[in-house]
Design an enzyme around this catalytic site. Sequence first.
Site, short mmCIF file in Angstrom:
data_model
loop_
_atom_site.label_atom_id
_atom_site.label_comp_id
_atom_site.label_asym_id
_atom_site.label_seq_id
_atom_site.Cartn_x
_atom_site.Cartn_y
_atom_site.Cartn_z
N CYS A 112 22.59 9.64 -27.33
CA CYS A 112 24.04 9.88 -27.37
C CYS A 112 24.75 8.70 -26.74
CB CYS A 112 24.34 11.17 -26.60
SG CYS A 112 26.08 11.61 -26.58
N HIS A 154 24.60 18.03 -33.21
CA HIS A 154 24.78 17.19 -32.02
C HIS A 154 26.27 16.88 -31.81
CE1 HIS A 154 23.65 13.74 -29.28
NE2 HIS A 154 24.93 13.51 -29.54
N GLU A 155 26.95 16.45 -32.88
CA GLU A 155 28.38 16.13 -32.76
C GLU A 155 29.20 17.38 -32.46
OE1 GLU A 155 29.08 13.17 -32.32
OE2 GLU A 155 27.20 12.36 -33.09
N HIS A 158 29.64 18.47 -28.92
CA HIS A 158 30.69 17.77 -28.16
C HIS A 158 32.02 18.52 -28.23
CE1 HIS A 158 28.48 14.27 -26.88
NE2 HIS A 158 28.13 13.95 -28.10
ZN LIG Z 1 26.57 12.65 -28.51
#
Ligand SMILES: [Zn+2]
Length: 197
Positions: A112, A154-155, A158
Site C-alpha cells: 500500500c 483493498h481500495e 480505505h
Molecule cells: Zn492501500
Amino acid sequence: MILPITIYGHPVLRKIAKDIDNEYPDLENFINNMWETMYYSDGVGLAAPQVGKSIRMFVIDYNPENEDEDIAETDSDSNSDIIDGNKPFKRCFINAQITERFGDEVIYPEGCLSIPGLNENVKRPDTITIEYYDENWVFHKETYTGFGARVIQHEYDHLEGKVYTDHIAPIRKRLIKGKLNSISKGKFKAKYRYILG
Ligand SMILES: [Zn+2]
C-alpha cells in the site's frame, strides 16, 4: 498535479469516507490528480483518503503485464456480468458500495502506498459485487473475480477507514507492530511526497 500521500497513522485513513454528488467542486481536476499521483507513485490503485480527502472514491488501473508476478488465469465464465479481474481494467469508482463478497478465500501479498516498504499476505474472498458511479456519473453494478476483486477490496477498505494490515493474522500483526510504528513516524524511503499523521 501530484498530491502527497497520507501515511499509516494519519487520522484520515481511519475515517469512514462520505458519498459525494455531482456538484462536488472541481471533481474532474481531482480525478486527474488522483491518476497522476497513482502513476507517479507506481500504484495499481489509489483511494481519495490516501490523498487526504475523506470521500468515497478510488481509481484503479490494473494491467498484469506491468506486474512482476505471474497472475493465474481464471476460467472464462459464460456469465457476461462477471468481469475477469485477472485481465487489465481501468476505472474510476465513485460512491462505491460492495454489496456482496463470495467465492474462495485467497491469500496473496499486498502492499500500500500509505504503508511504504511493507508487503504482507492478506486473505480475501476472490469475488465481489460492487455498485458505483463512474467519472461521468453513469451507474454500474459489476461483479469482479480474481486479482481485480482483490485490488477493489483493498481500495474499498480505505473508504471504510481500514487498511490491509487490519486483516493479517494476529500473530503476524504483533510481529510487524514495530515496523508499522516506524512507518507512521516517517522512517521509510519513498519517491513520492507524503503526509504523516
Ligand atoms: Zn492501500
